[in-house]
Write an enzyme that holds these catalytic residues in place. Structure first.
Site, mmCIF file in Angstrom:
data_model
loop_
_atom_site.group_PDB
_atom_site.id
_atom_site.type_symbol
_atom_site.label_atom_id
_atom_site.label_comp_id
_atom_site.label_asym_id
_atom_site.label_seq_id
_atom_site.Cartn_x
_atom_site.Cartn_y
_atom_site.Cartn_z
ATOM 1 N N ALA A 1 -9.708 -2.343 -11.983
ATOM 2 C CA ALA A 1 -8.505 -1.625 -12.422
ATOM 3 C C ALA A 1 -7.308 -2.567 -12.461
ATOM 4 C CB ALA A 1 -8.231 -0.451 -11.495
ATOM 5 N N LYS A 2 -7.168 -3.421 -11.436
ATOM 6 C CA LYS A 2 -6.053 -4.370 -11.401
ATOM 7 C C LYS A 2 -6.210 -5.435 -12.488
ATOM 8 C CE LYS A 2 -3.483 -2.825 -7.989
ATOM 9 N NZ LYS A 2 -2.079 -2.406 -8.195
ATOM 10 N N SER B 1 -2.646 -7.628 -8.047
ATOM 11 C CA SER B 1 -3.299 -7.963 -6.780
ATOM 12 C C SER B 1 -3.949 -9.333 -6.878
ATOM 13 C CB SER B 1 -4.368 -6.920 -6.445
ATOM 14 O OG SER B 1 -5.181 -7.347 -5.372
ATOM 15 N N ASN C 1 3.215 13.634 -9.811
ATOM 16 C CA ASN C 1 1.844 13.136 -9.907
ATOM 17 C C ASN C 1 1.766 12.249 -11.147
ATOM 18 O OD1 ASN C 1 -0.871 12.676 -10.239
ATOM 19 N ND2 ASN C 1 -1.490 14.798 -9.917
ATOM 20 N N TYR D 1 -11.378 -1.208 -7.491
ATOM 21 C CA TYR D 1 -9.985 -1.653 -7.333
ATOM 22 C C TYR D 1 -9.724 -2.903 -8.161
ATOM 23 C CZ TYR D 1 -5.712 -3.337 -5.032
ATOM 24 O OH TYR D 1 -4.444 -3.787 -4.769
ATOM 25 N N ASN E 1 4.281 0.320 -9.641
ATOM 26 C CA ASN E 1 3.656 -0.146 -8.408
ATOM 27 C C ASN E 1 2.615 0.820 -7.847
ATOM 28 O OD1 ASN E 1 3.578 -1.449 -5.567
ATOM 29 N ND2 ASN E 1 4.373 0.604 -5.161
ATOM 30 N N GLY F 1 5.560 4.708 -6.727
ATOM 31 C CA GLY F 1 4.898 4.458 -5.445
ATOM 32 C C GLY F 1 5.839 3.872 -4.422
#
Length: 659
Positions: free
Chosen positions: A559-560, A543, A463, A556, A490, A419
């Site tokens: 997942a983090k 995060s 991907n 989000y 990342n 990323g």
């Protein structure tokens, strides 16, 4: 070999003697079959007034280490001819005194150190002198009947100089040969196992003599070879795991991480498949100068990689002990290149530049060895003792040390950053690159290629939710660089804006696929190589939402949170292998594409703050930038965090909810 002389180009350089010298020097440097990476040297003798207005003759000679392909007028050092000729009259002169006295004779004391062959150029009376290490000339001389080859081809048209150590000893020998020769009847001078000189009072004539003599050698060799071929074995493949192991053991003997680049082009693999490869490849380098870059011989890798390198080290240690005087300290005993019989050639270097230099030298060595064996039946380099004198020559050692890069914590390491086409990922890649790492950026965004070019990294479009493509990319990276030492995972997307009972299921699934599962698959296929890495480190980018989530961001945040748990488990599993795994939790990083001026303005307005106040909405009242995250990630990947694993690091200026 064709002359590159062009009347229009020649006029562009100007009419001065030095301008003409620059032009033909660049013509020589443009042909890698003549010189490579700072090899060869050229000069011109010019009358000029010194500081006191006294007219003197000066030798403008290539500065030590300069590249003929890109040389400029400022790269030539002007030495007083009378001083150099006086030095040539001495019976004895140490290397150190030769250099210091050559520098003392310079018109401009701030110029580059003159070539170590300045005195050689001075004793040749012609105005222009050219010197190269032409492959075809070395092919003629580096075999059992080298002297006869020169005689058969050139007769009395060249002066032949037996091999003598470069510098003062060579100057004395050249002077002796010049004095007993009729220069008006010779076209050049061949130094056995070293190279060729041409000279003339006209710059074009000197250059074209070089092209003419080298071309004659090329035609002579081509005729000798005809349609001969060397016996070869069948090509085999090499696994990325073997390459990773090879790189690790070489790095350990070298004393710091190195890259390992596999060369499996047609010419390299044909060489590696020669049936007598072990014998033919370990007789010595193309020219003595190359021993500084490549060492005397390559390593030959058998079925046991560790044993093969250990044997190379043992042989190198014996070589040192056999030839060293008591005041020398052995250099690192690691090979600079290796041959994997029937598989390919591998080069080892601290960075891409060193790898490139070694690759160029070895490819020319391979070509010349093959044509010499075909044309003349055998390849014969200088003796080990003479090569040792060059490898441990104080002047050459000083030249290399002056170019060493110190203080880069990740030099020689291979880092993958996902990323990294923009934002935090790019900042991480840039910081790691600035700290010496060779960086490979992975991203779905096609901009990744141009973005990595900015930091001299390499971008790959991939991907990261496709496991097969992840594995393929990882294998390709290892084949190109030898392994992986740093992994910064990342890549991610922000899928906020939906409460749990209102959420479209695809929101959740997409977040899990990108923000969690892609990281797990990346770890799965990178870990085998990280285990073979040097002080290996994984940094996951999490995060603030893990510890202080917000409503409407469950896909989000969860997942983090899963990524954070993945980090903790990975730390437990990898610690026995010396691989660290930590996670960083940035917050309020506003200098990314995600935060447009309009988005910032709306968010600040919602809190009743100015944009600057909104950016510093933390306990320390400081703005967090992508570069701050990148710098922290680079530090976490290095020795400062060398004994830390399984940790969560916040980078948010202090968040009261987190604290």
């Amino acid at each position: 070999m064709k002359s590159l002389w062009n009347d229009k180009d020649a006029k562009k350089y100007g009419k001065s003697l030095l301008a003409k010298r620059v032009y033909t020097s660049r013509l020589l440097g443009a042909n890698p079959n003549l010189v490579l990476h700072g090899g060869g040297n050229t000069s011109v003798k010019i009358k000029k007034k010194d500081f006191y207005g006294i007219s003197k003759e000066y030798l403008y000679v290539k500065g030590s280490g300069c590249d003929l392909a890109t040389i400029n007028e400022a790269d030539f050092s002007a030495c007083d001819m009378q001083d150099l000729l006086s030095l040539s009259l001495m019976e004895d002169l140490s290397d150190t005194n030769m250099v210091s006295q050559s520098r003392a004779s310079m018109l401009d004391p701030n110029s580059l150190t003159p070539s170590i062959e300045a005195i050689v150029h001075a004793v040749i009376p012609s105005k222009y002198v050219d010197h190269t290490h032409a492959d075809s000339i070395l092919s003629l001389t580096n075999c059992p009947n080298g002297r006869k080859n020169i005689s058969d081809l050139f007769g009395d048209s060249v002066i032949v100089v037996p091999y003598v150590m470069p510098g003062f000893d060579l100057a004395k020998e050249v002077k002796k040969q010049i004095q007993k020769s009729k220069l008006n009847k010779v076209e050049g001078m061949i130094l056995m196992n070293h190279g060729i000189f041409t000279f003339d009072d006209d710059h074009r004539s000197s250059y074209e003599k070089m092209i003419r003599l080298v071309s004659r050698a090329e035609r002579f060799i081509k005729k000798k070879i005809a349609k001969k071929k060397l016996p070869v074995s069948k090509l085999q493949g090499i696994s990325p795991n073997d390459l990773s192991q090879l790189r690790k053991v070489v790095s350990e003997w070298r004393g710091h991480p190195v890259l390992a680049s596999l060369d499996n082009d047609i010419k390299s693999t044909e060489f590696a498949c020669l049936k007598n490869i072990k014998s033919i490849s370990t007789r010595g380098p193309l020219t003595p100068d190359h021993v500084i870059r490549t060492k005397r011989t390559p390593a030959i890798i058998g079925s046991n990689i560790v044993d093969s390198i250990d044997k190379y080290v043992d042989d190198y240690t014996k070589y040192f002990n056999r030839h060293a005087s008591s005041n020398l300290t052995m250099l690192d005993p690691a090979p600079r290149w290796a041959i994997l019989p029937n598989k390919g050639v591998v080069y080892f270097g601290k960075n891409d530049k060193e790898i490139s230099i070694i690759r160029d030298i070895v490819r020319h060595t391979i070509k010349t060895i093959k044509q010499t064996v075909l044309a003349f039946g055998s390849w014969k380099a200088l003796s080990a003792s003479k090569l040792f004198d060059i490898e441990y020559w104080e002047l050459e050692q000083a030249k290399l040390k002056s170019k060493d890069t110190h203080g880069l914590p990740h030099e020689g390491k291979v880092a993958i950053v996902t990323g990294s086409a923009a934002g935090i990922g790019f900042a991480c890649a840039e910081s790691l690159s600035n700290d010496g790492a060779t960086v490979i950026g992975l991203d779905l965004n096609p901009d990744i290629i141009s973005q990595m070019n900015k930091i001299k990294g390499n971008g790959v479009i991939v991907n990261l939710t496709n496991e097969a493509k992840i594995k393929s990319v990882i294998d390709d990276i290892v084949r190109s660089y030898g392994g992986i030492d740093i992994l910064v995972s990342n890549a991610g997307i922000f899928t906020a804006g939906a409460y749990i009972d209102k959420m479209d299921q695809s929101n959740w699934e997409k977040s899990m696929a990108v923000n969690l599962t892609s990281h797990q698959m990346l770890l799965k296929h990178s870990i085998p190589f990280l285990k073979e890495g040097l002080n290996s480190s994984i940094v996951l980018v999490g995060s603030r939402n893990v510890m202080a989530p917000g409503a409407g961001a469950s896909s989000y945040s969860c997942a983090k949170a899963g990524l954070t748990q993945l980090c903790r488990v990975a730390a437990l599993e990898l610690a026995p292998h010396g691989v660290r795994c930590n996670i960083i939790h940035p917050d309020a990083v506003f200098d990314t594409k995600l935060w447009t001026p309009e988005a910032l303005s709306r968010s600040a307005e919602r809190y009743g703050l100015t944009i600057d106040e909104y950016k510093t909405r933390n306990l320390m009242k400081t703005e967090i930038k992508s570069a701050d995250v990148g710098n922290m990630v680079s530090v976490m990947s290095g020795n400062v965090f060398g004994k830390t694993t399984g940790s969560q690091i916040s980078l948010d200026g202090g968040n009261d909810r987190v604290i």
